[in-house]
Design an enzyme around this catalytic site. Structure first.
Site, PDB file in Angstrom:
ATOM      1  N   HIS A   1       0.841  -1.213   0.000  1.00 45.83           N
ATOM      2  CA  HIS A   1       0.000   0.000   0.000  1.00 45.83           C
ATOM      3  C   HIS A   1       0.876   1.263   0.000  1.00 45.83           C
ATOM      4  CE1 HIS A   1      -3.313  -2.706   1.302  1.00 45.83           C
ATOM      5  NE2 HIS A   1      -2.343  -3.263   2.015  1.00 45.83           N
TER       6      HIS A   1
ATOM      7  N   LYS B   1      16.244  22.066 -10.121  1.00 44.90           N
ATOM      8  CA  LYS B   1      15.572  20.809 -10.487  1.00 44.90           C
ATOM      9  C   LYS B   1      16.434  19.854 -11.305  1.00 44.90           C
ATOM     10  CE  LYS B   1      11.599  19.794 -10.450  1.00 44.90           C
ATOM     11  NZ  LYS B   1      10.279  20.212 -10.871  1.00 44.90           N
TER      12      LYS B   1
ATOM     13  N   GLU C   1       9.870   8.987 -16.662  1.00 42.30           N
ATOM     14  CA  GLU C   1       8.491   9.442 -16.906  1.00 42.30           C
ATOM     15  C   GLU C   1       8.025   9.070 -18.311  1.00 42.30           C
ATOM     16  OE1 GLU C   1       7.753  13.523 -14.733  1.00 42.30           O
ATOM     17  OE2 GLU C   1       9.804  13.390 -15.452  1.00 42.30           O
TER      18      GLU C   1
ATOM     19  N   SER D   1      15.214  21.994 -15.376  1.00 41.37           N
ATOM     20  CA  SER D   1      14.031  22.804 -15.619  1.00 41.37           C
ATOM     21  C   SER D   1      14.480  24.157 -16.131  1.00 41.37           C
ATOM     22  CB  SER D   1      13.243  22.958 -14.323  1.00 41.37           C
ATOM     23  OG  SER D   1      12.470  24.143 -14.373  1.00 41.37           O
TER      24      SER D   1
END
Ligand code: ARG
Length: 439
Positions: A164, A291, A298, A285
């Site tokens: 979970h 970043k 992704e 970024s």
């Protein structure tokens, strides 16, 4: 819209036609933009077919030699980028045959004896998918190799195991990565199963009903590395379940990669801090200078959309098609080529990302110690050492966890006397199981 052209009809099949197809008809009908990727397989299939026709004395030795030499020259032209693909010649089969005619003249027209584009394309496509499976299984093996090296390297590095997405029990990073290697192994076996099932030759089925020439289907099957000819000519020209199965194999492997990608994305956040991706496998970024984004992971996750979509695409194309060949089937190649490209890229990106990633094993150990992950071990110790029933041991452990929670400390930071106040049988040995790892 432009009116249809009134120039000469198609030279390949235009005998009974007076007009050329209209521009839009040509556009919707042409597949050369997509199926030119079949050129190697098309030439291979044609050479085998031609050798067979010569062996069976359907073609003369002289004609067959001229045809084969021409086909080999065309292969060189395509390989070197000199070949000009033409939309008006529809597809790869007619582009190649038409060039053959330019090169060797009249004998070129004999190559299509005892053959139809229907069995030709079905054969080409099976050969292509078979080659694709061989490439993909190698890429899977490469990634498995990387995962197995990491599994061995981190065999004793603890981390929290999750259920979970809540810290559950301590595992090792090796155990975690090994699970993905097992998934990939099944993916590989699935591709090999698919390869076995599809490895039959449709060549000789002709349009659908076979052909009156004395052909030898076993010869062409064997020459092309197939196990045998398809038993039914009608099935041979119209079956595409092999391609759908290939797409399922790609989709499932992609879903496995996506699960791993998701973990890498989570683990590379500051909140987790389990892994740092190398500069060469992440991006920055344009607005936030601090970043470092896990874009490759992704994209692997995002490309699952195409892989799953391609499977549904081809299943839907096949739905409700009457026997035998229908032009709908020309739509079979794009999803297959796309899934092959997408999965090949994903497998290589995942490998590159993992090979250059750094796992913060200290941070993982700390996380493994948070969240009372050794509570189950404590309950098991009570059962094994003191002979307490598991349900009672579970209850006692719960009381001890509550105590640690109140004190705001880890289980192994509790005093022995405090634990003994809950269960008097507990001894010093308990710290052995309460600590995730003795440092
Ligand atoms: N380009 C076609 C395909 O990919 C080849 C077969 C055409 N057959 C036909 N009867 N028009 O399916």
């Amino acid at each position: 819209m432009k009116k249809k052209k009134s120039t000469k009809s198609n030279t390949m099949w235009g005998g009974r036609f007076e007009d050329k197809p209209s521009d839009i008809m040509e556009q919707i009908n042409a597949s050369i933009g997509v199926d030119q990727r079949l050129w190697r397989q098309d030439i291979r299939g044609s050479i085998a077919h031609c050798q067979m026709l010569a062996k069976q004395k359907v073609l003369s030795k002289k004609d067959s030699e001229a045809i084969i030499r021409g086909l080999e020259q065309i292969a060189e032209e395509i390989e070197s980028g000199r070949f000009v693909f033409k939309t008006e010649l529809e597809d790869i089969h007619m582009n190649i045959e038409s060039r053959l005619k330019e090169m060797i003249g009249e004998p070129a027209g004999k190559l299509h004896t005892a053959r139809s584009r229907n069995d030709q394309v079905a054969t080409d496509f099976r050969l292509w998918v078979r080659d694709a499976i061989d490439e993909i299984t190698h890429l899977i093996e490469d990634l498995q190799g990387t995962l197995d090296d990491l599994r061995d390297k981190h065999a004793n590095d603890p981390m929290p195991g999750f259920t979970h997405l809540q810290a559950a029990q301590p595992v090792t990073l090796g155990m975690h990565l090994s699970a993905y290697s097992c998934m990939l192994n099944r993916d590989k076996l699935r591709f090999l199963d698919c390869r076995n099932r599809m490895n039959e030759s449709p060549l000789g089925s002709a349009a659908l009903a076979g052909t009156p020439y004395p052909i030898d289907r076993n010869f062409t099957a064997e020459t092309l590395g197939f196990d045998q000819p398809t038993a039914s000519t009608m099935d041979g020209v119209s079956a595409r379940d092999f391609a759908a199965e290939f797409l399922f194999c790609c989709a499932q492997a992609g879903v496995h990669l996506s699960r791993l990608a998701e973990e890498i994305i989570l683990w590379s956040t500051t909140q987790f801090g389990f892994v740092r991706l190398s500069d060469s496998w992440s991006t920055g970024s344009s607005i936030m200078p601090q970043k470092k984004n896990p874009d490759a992971a992704e994209l692997i996750r995002g490309k699952t959309g195409r892989l799953n979509g391609n499977l549904i695409n081809l299943l839907t194309v096949q739905k409700a098609l009457p026997l035998a060949y229908n032009k709908d089937l020309q739509e079979d190649k794009e999803p297959v080529f796309d899934s092959f490209d997408t999965l090949s890229l994903g497998l290589q990106a995942m490998r590159g990302m993992l090979e250059t990633a750094t796992f913060d094993t200290e941070r993982m150990l700390e996380a493994a110690e948070d969240g009372y992950t050794t509570a189950t071990r404590l309950a098991d110790w009570l059962v094994m050492e003191l002979g307490i029933a598991f349900r009672d041991a579970h209850h006692i452990t719960g009381t001890i966890v509550k105590m640690a929670e109140k004190k705001g400390c880890k289980l192994h930071d509790l005093a022995l006397a405090d634990m003994q106040a809950v269960e008097k049988g507990i001894t010093d040995d308990i710290f052995r199981v309460l600590r995730v790892k003795t440092r």
